[in-house]
Scaffold this motif. Sequence first.
Motif, PDB file in Angstrom:
ATOM      1  N   ARG A 177      32.915  -1.787 100.259  1.00  0.00           N
ATOM      2  CA  ARG A 177      34.120  -1.399 101.000  1.00  0.00           C
ATOM      3  C   ARG A 177      35.439  -1.929 100.438  1.00  0.00           C
ATOM      4  O   ARG A 177      36.504  -1.500 100.871  1.00  0.00           O
ATOM      5  N   LEU A 178      35.406  -2.835  99.484  1.00  0.00           N
ATOM      6  CA  LEU A 178      36.633  -3.500  99.044  1.00  0.00           C
ATOM      7  C   LEU A 178      37.636  -2.533  98.421  1.00  0.00           C
ATOM      8  O   LEU A 178      37.270  -1.663  97.640  1.00  0.00           O
ATOM      9  N   GLU A 179      38.917  -2.734  98.750  1.00  0.00           N
ATOM     10  CA  GLU A 179      40.006  -1.977  98.139  1.00  0.00           C
ATOM     11  C   GLU A 179      41.097  -2.938  97.685  1.00  0.00           C
ATOM     12  O   GLU A 179      41.258  -4.037  98.224  1.00  0.00           O
ATOM     13  N   ILE A 180      41.861  -2.517  96.689  1.00  0.00           N
ATOM     14  CA  ILE A 180      42.985  -3.297  96.192  1.00  0.00           C
ATOM     15  C   ILE A 180      44.120  -3.265  97.217  1.00  0.00           C
ATOM     16  O   ILE A 180      44.254  -2.291  97.965  1.00  0.00           O
ATOM     17  N   ILE A 181      44.908  -4.331  97.292  1.00  0.00           N
ATOM     18  CA  ILE A 181      46.128  -4.304  98.097  1.00  0.00           C
ATOM     19  C   ILE A 181      47.089  -3.295  97.464  1.00  0.00           C
ATOM     20  O   ILE A 181      47.306  -3.298  96.254  1.00  0.00           O
TER      21      ILE A 181
END
Length: 219
Positions: A84-88
């Motif tokens: 699920r991780l996304e960049i800021i």
Amino acid sequence: MKFEAILFDCDGVLVDSEPITNGVLRDMLEESGWTLSAAECMRFFVGKAVRDERATIERRTGQPLTEAWMQRFYERRNLELDTRLEIIAGAHAAVRAAFDHTGQRITCASGADRFKVEMQLTKVGLMDFFAGNIFSGHELPRSKPAPDVYLAAARHLNAAPQRCLVIEDSAIGVTAGVASGATVWAYCPEPEQGTALLQAGANHLFADMAELPQLLALV
């Protein structure tokens, strides 16, 4: 003042990992007997290493914080982050601007474990900027709010801390940056958090990571 080096925190500054990690932690604490809302878990644990809160966790759950429990936490956390991780938003351009501003003298200095930091930077396409310049509070005598990780990062770059810029998002992280002697700018997308960041010693608040290139162009 043109900064000699720029030292980035990771979680909440470069990657939007805090809700994911704290969601896993909240679920596991509830399974162990300590019920927290998502907001309460964020307020208590953001910027802290779980191990550093051993006494509180053991008191609230009535159970020892074992290595087996920590390993399960890491496994569940890593699985969720990988999914699920996304960049800021704006972080890639911000890091590029810092890289150019300092002649490539940037680091990622995090209170998290090295595996997590490297996994996250790789997943969002930032590892090329930070390879060989990553520091984990887990590998130093003290983690944030102590300044150790930022002092180690500045030393590695042969930069005086007083001529370094730290980019943080939590009061604990700001405290660490200030204690190192660096200038601290706080990424603060939620206005209600601004007072705590300023009280911790942040020199400047900015609400959008996309603002960082313009801010650096003015120093």
